[in-house]
Scaffold this motif. Structure first.
Motif, short mmCIF file in Angstrom:
data_model
loop_
_atom_site.label_atom_id
_atom_site.label_comp_id
_atom_site.label_asym_id
_atom_site.label_seq_id
_atom_site.Cartn_x
_atom_site.Cartn_y
_atom_site.Cartn_z
N VAL A 34 -18.56 -55.20 37.80
CA VAL A 34 -17.27 -55.88 37.91
C VAL A 34 -16.16 -54.88 38.15
O VAL A 34 -15.31 -55.06 39.04
CB VAL A 34 -16.98 -56.70 36.63
CG1 VAL A 34 -15.56 -57.26 36.65
CG2 VAL A 34 -17.99 -57.83 36.48
N LEU A 37 -16.42 -53.58 41.76
CA LEU A 37 -16.21 -54.52 42.85
C LEU A 37 -14.76 -55.01 42.95
O LEU A 37 -14.27 -55.28 44.06
CB LEU A 37 -17.14 -55.73 42.69
CG LEU A 37 -18.61 -55.48 42.99
CD1 LEU A 37 -19.46 -56.65 42.54
CD2 LEU A 37 -18.80 -55.22 44.49
N ALA A 60 -17.89 -60.23 41.90
CA ALA A 60 -17.32 -59.70 40.67
C ALA A 60 -17.05 -60.82 39.67
O ALA A 60 -17.32 -60.68 38.48
CB ALA A 60 -16.03 -58.95 40.98
#
Length: 246
Positions: A34, A37, A60
């Motif tokens: 996460v 991204l 994400a």
């Protein structure tokens, strides 16, 4: 509460640490994805490269949702617990240190299973109460927790049934969960079944049931909400056999 030396030899270990490590490793990798991204998505979307930015953002968001779902569903612990069955008792080691009880110090055990949607997975919880007021709650952070609960229940049952049977023989009434047992029969919520009309006492389909002859209403309760359900059924069988000899 006692030292480990008095618990006897280890018989079986239920180690929750590997599962806890795998869970935290998975959450760390997904969180890292996460964090990696989101900047990429922002960078490409600012440059109007939508075919890269939008998928990166969606991926994400998917990882972030998965992290939230896993944490909410499994409630991962900072460190997994270890439960060891010994010949003379059990010990539990976790963040708070080590706790140990000999079998004679345990007063009740409740084994409950709750089935979750949508995968129909059953989450097992074991609640163990000791005579000093201590309560051990073990969940599915412990591997094979149902087998652990059954093993503890067998040890507790083997010790409390003779005591309850002696009390009933002495003319006393023994209270187990919502049921009362004495030499005349079994009672629950004011409804009494005398021993001659009791056909069976069993645990089946999540219920503890005192089955009665035709014309009499069964007595029942939810097994997951009743401490020492196996001990109750064992006691009833022994008292019924006893009354048949009187």
């Amino acid at each position: 509460m006692i030292s480990g030396d008095r618990l006897g030899e280890p018989v079986r270990v239920f180690d929750g640490r590997p599962a806890a490590f795998r869970m935290w490793a998975l959450l760390a990798l997904m969180s890292l994805a996460v964090l990696s991204l989101v900047p990429v998505a922002i960078l490409y979307m600012r440059g109007h490269v939508w075919w890269v930015g939008v998928p990166a953002l969606l991926i994400a968001m998917g990882y972030a949702s998965a992290v939230g779902w896993i944490v909410g569903r499994n409630r991962p612990r900072v460190r997994g617990r270890v439960v060891v069955l010994h010949t003379g008792g059990l010990s539990v080691t976790g963040r708070g240190g080590e706790t140990g009880y000999v079998w004679d110090e345990l007063t009740s055990v409740t084994v409950s299973g709750v089935q979750n949607e949508p995968d129909d997975r059953t989450r097992w919880t074991i609640t163990i109460v000791a005579e000093d007021g201590g309560v051990l709650r073990l969940g599915d952070d412990i591997p094979d927790v149902r087998a652990l609960g059954i093993a503890v229940a067998e040890e507790v049952t083997a010790r409390i049934v003779p005591r309850h049977l002696a009390a009933v023989k002495a003319g006393e009434t023994v209270r187990m969960g919502p049921f009362s047992v004495d030499l005349s029969g079994v009672e629950k919520d004011g409804e009494r079944l005398p021993w001659p009309v009791i056909r069976e006492v069993e645990i089946d389909n999540g219920l503890v049931t005192v089955r009665a002859a035709a014309g009499w209403a069964d007595l029942l309760t939810v097994a997951a909400q009743m401490p020492d359900a196996p001990a109750f059924t064992a006691l009833c069988h022994q008292v019924r056999d006893l009354t048949e000899l009187l």
